[in-house]
Design a protein around this motif. Sequence first.
Motif, PDB file in Angstrom:
ATOM      1  N   VAL A  10       9.004 -13.201  -0.331  1.00 40.40           N
ATOM      2  CA  VAL A  10       9.439 -11.853  -0.700  1.00 40.40           C
ATOM      3  C   VAL A  10       8.193 -11.018  -0.936  1.00 40.40           C
ATOM      4  O   VAL A  10       7.319 -11.408  -1.711  1.00 40.40           O
ATOM      5  CB  VAL A  10      10.326 -11.874  -1.965  1.00 40.40           C
ATOM      6  CG1 VAL A  10      10.719 -10.457  -2.367  1.00 40.40           C
ATOM      7  CG2 VAL A  10      11.572 -12.734  -1.736  1.00 40.40           C
ATOM      8  N   ILE A  11       8.102  -9.875  -0.269  1.00 44.74           N
ATOM      9  CA  ILE A  11       6.945  -8.994  -0.392  1.00 44.74           C
ATOM     10  C   ILE A  11       7.392  -7.680  -1.012  1.00 44.74           C
ATOM     11  O   ILE A  11       8.265  -6.994  -0.469  1.00 44.74           O
ATOM     12  CB  ILE A  11       6.296  -8.733   0.979  1.00 44.74           C
ATOM     13  CG1 ILE A  11       5.918 -10.057   1.658  1.00 44.74           C
ATOM     14  CG2 ILE A  11       5.074  -7.826   0.832  1.00 44.74           C
ATOM     15  CD1 ILE A  11       5.460  -9.898   3.105  1.00 44.74           C
ATOM     16  N   CYS A  12       6.821  -7.342  -2.156  1.00 43.13           N
ATOM     17  CA  CYS A  12       7.160  -6.100  -2.856  1.00 43.13           C
ATOM     18  C   CYS A  12       5.998  -5.123  -2.702  1.00 43.13           C
ATOM     19  O   CYS A  12       4.880  -5.421  -3.126  1.00 43.13           O
ATOM     20  CB  CYS A  12       7.428  -6.375  -4.336  1.00 43.13           C
ATOM     21  SG  CYS A  12       8.805  -7.506  -4.624  1.00 43.13           S
ATOM     22  N   ILE A  13       6.270  -3.969  -2.102  1.00 46.88           N
ATOM     23  CA  ILE A  13       5.229  -2.999  -1.762  1.00 46.88           C
ATOM     24  C   ILE A  13       5.330  -1.782  -2.671  1.00 46.88           C
ATOM     25  O   ILE A  13       6.398  -1.183  -2.816  1.00 46.88           O
ATOM     26  CB  ILE A  13       5.335  -2.589  -0.281  1.00 46.88           C
ATOM     27  CG1 ILE A  13       5.071  -3.817   0.605  1.00 46.88           C
ATOM     28  CG2 ILE A  13       4.365  -1.456   0.053  1.00 46.88           C
ATOM     29  CD1 ILE A  13       5.215  -3.562   2.090  1.00 46.88           C
ATOM     30  N   GLY A  14       4.211  -1.411  -3.268  1.00 48.25           N
ATOM     31  CA  GLY A  14       4.166  -0.331  -4.250  1.00 48.25           C
ATOM     32  C   GLY A  14       4.321   1.059  -3.653  1.00 48.25           C
ATOM     33  O   GLY A  14       4.581   1.241  -2.459  1.00 48.25           O
ATOM     34  N   ILE A  45      10.514  -5.613   0.302  1.00 47.64           N
ATOM     35  CA  ILE A  45      11.124  -4.653  -0.631  1.00 47.64           C
ATOM     36  C   ILE A  45      10.114  -3.554  -0.923  1.00 47.64           C
ATOM     37  O   ILE A  45       9.046  -3.810  -1.495  1.00 47.64           O
ATOM     38  CB  ILE A  45      11.565  -5.342  -1.935  1.00 47.64           C
ATOM     39  CG1 ILE A  45      12.516  -6.498  -1.644  1.00 47.64           C
ATOM     40  CG2 ILE A  45      12.239  -4.321  -2.874  1.00 47.64           C
ATOM     41  CD1 ILE A  45      12.865  -7.342  -2.863  1.00 47.64           C
ATOM     42  N   PHE A  46      10.447  -2.344  -0.526  1.00 47.18           N
ATOM     43  CA  PHE A  46       9.615  -1.187  -0.835  1.00 47.18           C
ATOM     44  C   PHE A  46      10.105  -0.583  -2.148  1.00 47.18           C
ATOM     45  O   PHE A  46      11.305  -0.359  -2.333  1.00 47.18           O
ATOM     46  CB  PHE A  46       9.689  -0.159   0.294  1.00 47.18           C
ATOM     47  CG  PHE A  46       9.036  -0.614   1.575  1.00 47.18           C
ATOM     48  CD1 PHE A  46       7.707  -0.320   1.820  1.00 47.18           C
ATOM     49  CD2 PHE A  46       9.740  -1.350   2.513  1.00 47.18           C
ATOM     50  CE1 PHE A  46       7.091  -0.732   3.002  1.00 47.18           C
ATOM     51  CE2 PHE A  46       9.141  -1.776   3.691  1.00 47.18           C
ATOM     52  CZ  PHE A  46       7.812  -1.469   3.932  1.00 47.18           C
ATOM     53  N   LEU A  47       9.166  -0.304  -3.039  1.00 52.37           N
ATOM     54  CA  LEU A  47       9.516   0.042  -4.418  1.00 52.37           C
ATOM     55  C   LEU A  47       9.706   1.540  -4.657  1.00 52.37           C
ATOM     56  O   LEU A  47       9.834   1.971  -5.801  1.00 52.37           O
ATOM     57  CB  LEU A  47       8.450  -0.510  -5.375  1.00 52.37           C
ATOM     58  CG  LEU A  47       8.282  -2.036  -5.317  1.00 52.37           C
ATOM     59  CD1 LEU A  47       7.169  -2.481  -6.266  1.00 52.37           C
ATOM     60  CD2 LEU A  47       9.586  -2.744  -5.655  1.00 52.37           C
ATOM     61  N   ALA A 293      -0.936  -1.443  -3.174  1.00 54.90           N
ATOM     62  CA  ALA A 293      -0.877  -2.889  -3.364  1.00 54.90           C
ATOM     63  C   ALA A 293       0.515  -3.441  -3.064  1.00 54.90           C
ATOM     64  O   ALA A 293       1.530  -2.733  -3.169  1.00 54.90           O
ATOM     65  CB  ALA A 293      -1.270  -3.255  -4.797  1.00 54.90           C
ATOM     66  N   ALA A 294       0.538  -4.710  -2.712  1.00 57.34           N
ATOM     67  CA  ALA A 294       1.786  -5.455  -2.528  1.00 57.34           C
ATOM     68  C   ALA A 294       1.669  -6.790  -3.256  1.00 57.34           C
ATOM     69  O   ALA A 294       0.579  -7.371  -3.347  1.00 57.34           O
ATOM     70  CB  ALA A 294       2.068  -5.689  -1.050  1.00 57.34           C
ATOM     71  N   TYR A 299       3.921 -16.728  -4.088  1.00 59.45           N
ATOM     72  CA  TYR A 299       2.522 -17.055  -4.348  1.00 59.45           C
ATOM     73  C   TYR A 299       1.889 -16.269  -5.487  1.00 59.45           C
ATOM     74  O   TYR A 299       0.810 -16.640  -5.963  1.00 59.45           O
ATOM     75  CB  TYR A 299       1.697 -16.808  -3.075  1.00 59.45           C
ATOM     76  CG  TYR A 299       2.246 -17.495  -1.862  1.00 59.45           C
ATOM     77  CD1 TYR A 299       2.176 -18.878  -1.736  1.00 59.45           C
ATOM     78  CD2 TYR A 299       2.850 -16.761  -0.843  1.00 59.45           C
ATOM     79  CE1 TYR A 299       2.678 -19.516  -0.622  1.00 59.45           C
ATOM     80  CE2 TYR A 299       3.354 -17.395   0.275  1.00 59.45           C
ATOM     81  CZ  TYR A 299       3.278 -18.769   0.389  1.00 59.45           C
ATOM     82  OH  TYR A 299       3.791 -19.395   1.492  1.00 59.45           O
ATOM     83  N   MET A 300       2.525 -15.154  -5.896  1.00 58.88           N
ATOM     84  CA  MET A 300       1.906 -14.249  -6.876  1.00 58.88           C
ATOM     85  C   MET A 300       0.568 -13.734  -6.352  1.00 58.88           C
ATOM     86  O   MET A 300      -0.406 -13.563  -7.085  1.00 58.88           O
ATOM     87  CB  MET A 300       1.724 -14.945  -8.225  1.00 58.88           C
ATOM     88  CG  MET A 300       3.031 -15.327  -8.914  1.00 58.88           C
ATOM     89  SD  MET A 300       3.947 -13.877  -9.463  1.00 58.88           S
ATOM     90  CE  MET A 300       2.945 -13.343 -10.840  1.00 58.88           C
ATOM     91  N   LYS A 301       0.516 -13.458  -5.088  1.00 57.22           N
ATOM     92  CA  LYS A 301      -0.693 -12.996  -4.412  1.00 57.22           C
ATOM     93  C   LYS A 301      -0.638 -11.479  -4.264  1.00 57.22           C
ATOM     94  O   LYS A 301       0.350 -10.923  -3.777  1.00 57.22           O
ATOM     95  CB  LYS A 301      -0.790 -13.643  -3.028  1.00 57.22           C
ATOM     96  CG  LYS A 301      -1.864 -13.074  -2.117  1.00 57.22           C
ATOM     97  CD  LYS A 301      -3.257 -13.484  -2.529  1.00 57.22           C
ATOM     98  CE  LYS A 301      -4.286 -13.035  -1.490  1.00 57.22           C
ATOM     99  NZ  LYS A 301      -5.668 -13.372  -1.894  1.00 57.22           N
ATOM    100  N   ILE A 302      -1.703 -10.792  -4.693  1.00 58.44           N
ATOM    101  CA  ILE A 302      -1.822  -9.351  -4.527  1.00 58.44           C
ATOM    102  C   ILE A 302      -2.645  -9.070  -3.270  1.00 58.44           C
ATOM    103  O   ILE A 302      -3.747  -9.607  -3.104  1.00 58.44           O
ATOM    104  CB  ILE A 302      -2.511  -8.698  -5.743  1.00 58.44           C
ATOM    105  CG1 ILE A 302      -1.642  -8.844  -6.996  1.00 58.44           C
ATOM    106  CG2 ILE A 302      -2.793  -7.216  -5.463  1.00 58.44           C
ATOM    107  CD1 ILE A 302      -0.363  -8.040  -6.971  1.00 58.44           C
ATOM    108  N   ILE A 303      -2.093  -8.248  -2.390  1.00 62.54           N
ATOM    109  CA  ILE A 303      -2.802  -7.803  -1.191  1.00 62.54           C
ATOM    110  C   ILE A 303      -2.826  -6.280  -1.215  1.00 62.54           C
ATOM    111  O   ILE A 303      -1.826  -5.635  -1.539  1.00 62.54           O
ATOM    112  CB  ILE A 303      -2.124  -8.343   0.084  1.00 62.54           C
ATOM    113  CG1 ILE A 303      -2.231  -9.875   0.122  1.00 62.54           C
ATOM    114  CG2 ILE A 303      -2.741  -7.727   1.342  1.00 62.54           C
ATOM    115  CD1 ILE A 303      -1.541 -10.527   1.306  1.00 62.54           C
TER     116      ILE A 303
END
Length: 312
Positions: A10-14, A45-47, A293-294, A299-303
């Motif tokens: 799951v990728i959450c994009i700011g 998921i775009f925030l 940021a996403a 993974y709790m990885k920030i990209i």
Amino acid sequence: MENTTNEKVVICIGDIHGYVTKIKNLWSNLQNQINQSEFESAHIIFLGDYCDHGPDTREVLDFLISLPSKHPKQSHVFLAGNHDLGFAAFVGALSPPADGSMFSATWDAHKSSEEIEGWYKGDGYENMHLQGRRWGGDYKIKFNVNKGQEFKGSVYNAGSTFSSYGFPHGSPDFIKAFPSDHNKFLANMAWIHEEDDVCIYAYQGTKCCKLIVVRGSFVNGKDLEEQMKSLRERDTKIPEVKAISWRWDVRDMHEELSKQETILVSGHHGELHIEGLRLIIDEGDGLETNPLAAMVLPYMKIIRDTDTYKLE
């Protein structure tokens, strides 16, 4: 980055806020840093807050609208931000209240702010939601001391969005010429997203639990289910949706969710904040100089859009 235990990615994009180069660079970095098969099947998921501040709102919406056809195995959620709700209200993309009331009924709660915020009074204002009138208005305060920059048109900084479509701020012609596919995008935005069995790598090991994604969050001390119900129903008779528009009063994890081991994700707050299962992803805060940021789960990885990687 590779998932060896088959938890869904799951990728959450700011908050993008009208910066198309940022979202394109971030998307490229996500592709480069996530296993290809995982990326192409990821849940994105775009925030919220796709518009305003930056100069490229029209191009940002074009980019987002293109994603489902370019990446058909992904799933995409586009959450509504407070800026996006104002945008949608102005161009007529909000559904009318289910109880049959008029949008003009939303004005009274904030009538004292009408003069200083210079609410829109052009063609079509007579039954426009409060947030649409604020979004298209002419803010009398011209300098934002908190961000050290001038306001662009309205209290929402919507002037740059009008410009991206080739119209002066507050122009009623913008409503008439607004692209139908962009109207549909704004009309279909989610106000809340809920999903079961989302995993997250924590210090105590992998946790798999319910995920709730909401723009700001919920007001503590008020019934959680009632707040969630109005978001699920996209209740447009509400003048200002606190879970979408407020900041400090909705920043923390709601007390009921703390007892239920729920991942709660938001943008909106102008910060990157990770505290247990409470995740806030909004480093950009609408500022050109800040990164987009996403967060990649489990993974709790920030990209970030600004990340650079060496080719191997």
